[in-house]
Design an enzyme around this catalytic site. Structure first.
Site, PDB file in Angstrom:
ATOM      1  N   GLU A  52      11.272   1.110   9.973  1.00 55.95           N
ATOM      2  CA  GLU A  52      11.390   1.898   9.300  1.00 55.95           C
ATOM      3  C   GLU A  52      11.051   3.191   9.689  1.00 55.95           C
ATOM      4  OE1 GLU A  52      13.428   5.428   8.993  1.00 55.95           O
ATOM      5  OE2 GLU A  52      12.947   4.529   6.567  1.00 55.95           O
ATOM      6  N   CYS A 102      13.486  11.517   7.531  1.00 53.73           N
ATOM      7  CA  CYS A 102      14.093  11.461   8.555  1.00 53.73           C
ATOM      8  C   CYS A 102      14.926  11.170   8.524  1.00 53.73           C
ATOM      9  CB  CYS A 102      12.970   9.826   8.696  1.00 53.73           C
ATOM     10  SG  CYS A 102      13.376   8.261   7.522  1.00 53.73           S
ATOM     11  N   LYS A 142       1.105  -1.258   0.162  1.00 50.17           N
ATOM     12  CA  LYS A 142       0.275  -0.318   0.071  1.00 50.17           C
ATOM     13  C   LYS A 142       1.068   1.594   0.151  1.00 50.17           C
ATOM     14  CE  LYS A 142      -1.811   2.610   2.789  1.00 50.17           C
ATOM     15  NZ  LYS A 142      -1.988   4.018   2.519  1.00 50.17           N
ATOM     16  N   GLU A 202      10.173  15.656  15.631  1.00 52.70           N
ATOM     17  CA  GLU A 202      10.419  15.481  13.857  1.00 52.70           C
ATOM     18  C   GLU A 202       9.488  16.945  13.643  1.00 52.70           C
ATOM     19  OE1 GLU A 202      11.484  11.793  10.896  1.00 52.70           O
ATOM     20  OE2 GLU A 202       9.529  11.789  12.217  1.00 52.70           O
TER      21      GLU A 202
END
Length: 475
Positions: free
Chosen positions: A247, A281, A174, A378
């Site tokens: 991840e 990231c 997906k 983040e």
């Protein structure tokens, strides 16, 4: 308006769901199509196709997988321009950077995975117990579910399908709800060289992702995404004791010591912090600079930020395009609005009002404290924060004092110090006097809330295998 379809059993099919949502070009804010929000029936039918394909693809030899994957890579290279166009309309990224930083790199990585199919490791067969011979089989897991993000749709899909196919698995993937087009085209291209049901793509939002994760069919579910998304996948998969490969997000510290080449550090960290709009990231968005050179470094960083350009996909003199979606743009604006009084916006800090779409200006924020939101969370946008430290010990402590553990960098001319700090940084990757270069031969993955499991390298391929011990009596 174009209606997207799922890709199952090597063909496009309609979803069983009546629910749809709009696809938006982030460089203009205009609606460019609609995507199905696939339901559980769609996901289970895709998994059934993948499960049936294990009888063919799962029984291929490493040499056969190697040959097929090289053909897929070559075919993708021949359709490079089509893939670039498909991705640009979903992401707004500069086309020249999609070409060089995703297509060329991703196709090379797919060729690496093709070779890795023939290089799986194991211990030698032999008699480890008197009278018995042991051998070790490294087998495909079988069916794997995969979920990919919107920041690098093509390359992140390669990082998932490459090792899975190399190990002999079949796939239900997906893509992000906002960026399905390049992944659909990848599956269409690959279908010529794969048995039916080997590589399936199902479209939808987080609800569809939950069906991917909670199904009893896959032996492994892998995701690249946020910490929140990774936790949701792990929780859903845990109900079936399904393995997960996570991840997740990052908050890379970039430690600049007083003996560093400040010009090189400022130039590189501005580029790697603002590249792709900071939607990475591993982006260099958290800089810790030694007190004695703070003012000099900050001036150089602000100068580099002011020279950073952004724009629409067809331009080739820009570093980044828009943020991926309106929610992300508003999230960045919220972080800036909530900055504490002790923080200073050295440059930028607002939406780009000179063009349509979801653009945010390159931003540098100084004077933040360790427990501030912009340091601990983040950001995932073109915002670089700057902090100061006094000693090496302070730098390591501040660097590690976040929940993430993905990537980091150290800037110094002192080789011994570089070795000490790289040892002490609690991050899965440490770059010294550089930031962000990746190679297919080396593993990539983090610690702590950045997840577990490795992408790239032979270790990434082995994550998609299971080990079986076969012991025979010699009597």
């Amino acid at each position: 308006m174009s209606q997207r379809q799922n890709f199952v059993n090597n063909k496009y099919i309609n979803s069983h769901s009546s629910s749809t949502f709009d696809l938006v070009d982030p460089s203009t804010g205009e609606i460019i199509g609609q995507s199905p929000n696939s339901n559980e029936q769609d996901v289970e039918e895709a998994y059934a196709a993948a499960e049936a394909a294990t009888a063919t693809w799962g029984r291929t030899t490493p040499a056969q997988r190697h040959a097929a994957m090289l053909k897929i890579a070559n075919a993708m290279e021949s359709r490079r321009d089509d893939l670039i166009e498909a991705q640009a309309r979903n992401t707004g990224q500069p086309k020249y950077l999609i070409a060089s930083e995703e297509m060329d790199v991703g196709i090379d990585q797919l060729r690496f995975f093709a070779g890795a199919a023939r290089m799986l490791s194991g211990v030698p067969s032999g008699e480890y117990l008197e009278g018995f011979s042991s051998s070790l089989r490294r087998e495909p897991i079988g069916v794997v579910g995969q979920i990919t993000p919107w920041n690098y749709p093509f390359m992140m899909a390669v990082w998932k399908i490459g090792p899975a196919l190399a190990a002999g698995n079949t796939i239900v993937l997906k893509p992000s709800d906002t960026t399905p087009d390049s992944t659909l085209l990848m599956a269409e291209i690959a279908a010529e060289f794969l048995p039916e049901g080997t590589f399936n793509v199902v479209l939808g939002n987080a609800e569809t992702g939950a069906f991917i994760s909670s199904s009893k069919v896959p032996g492994l579910v892998a995701i690249t995404g946020s910490v929140k998304a990774g936790m949701a996948v792990a929780a859903a998969a845990a109900k079936n004791l399904t393995q997960v490969h996570l991840e997740l997000g990052g908050k890379a510290p970039c430690v600049v010591f007083d003996d560093a080449d400040l010009d090189a550090a400022a130039t590189t960290l501005a580029e790697t912090g603002f590249f792709n709009g900071g939607q990475d990231c591993t982006a260099s968005t958290r800089i810790l600079v030694q007190e004695s050179v703070h003012d000099d470094f900050l001036a150089k960083l602000v100068e580099a930020a002011k020279a950073t350009t952004y724009g629409t996909p067809e331009k080739d003199d820009i570093l980044y395009g828009p943020l991926n979606n309106i929610n992300q743009l508003e999230r960045i604006e919220g972080i800036i609005e909530r900055l504490p009084a002790h923080a200073t916006i050295a440059t930028g800090g607002k939406r780009a009002d000179d063009m349509p779409g979801f653009f945010f200006k390159p931003t540098v924020v100084d004077g933040l404290h360790q427990d501030d939101e912009a340091i601990q969370n983040e950001i995932f946008g073109p915002v670089i924060t700057v902090q100061t430290f006094s000693t090496e010990e302070d730098a390591v402590r501040m660097s590690n004092d976040v929940e993430y553990g993905l990537a980091s960098s150290v800037w110094t001319k002192d080789h011994a110090r570089a070795l000490r700090v790289s040892r002490d940084l609690d991050f899965g990757c440490v770059w010294i006097n550089c930031h962000i270069p990746l190679v297919a031969e080396m593993p990539h993955g983090g610690f702590k809330s950045s997840g577990y499991g490795k992408d790239l390298s032979r270790f990434g391929v082995e994550e998609y295998t299971r080990l079986k011990h076969v012991m025979s009596s010699m009597g």
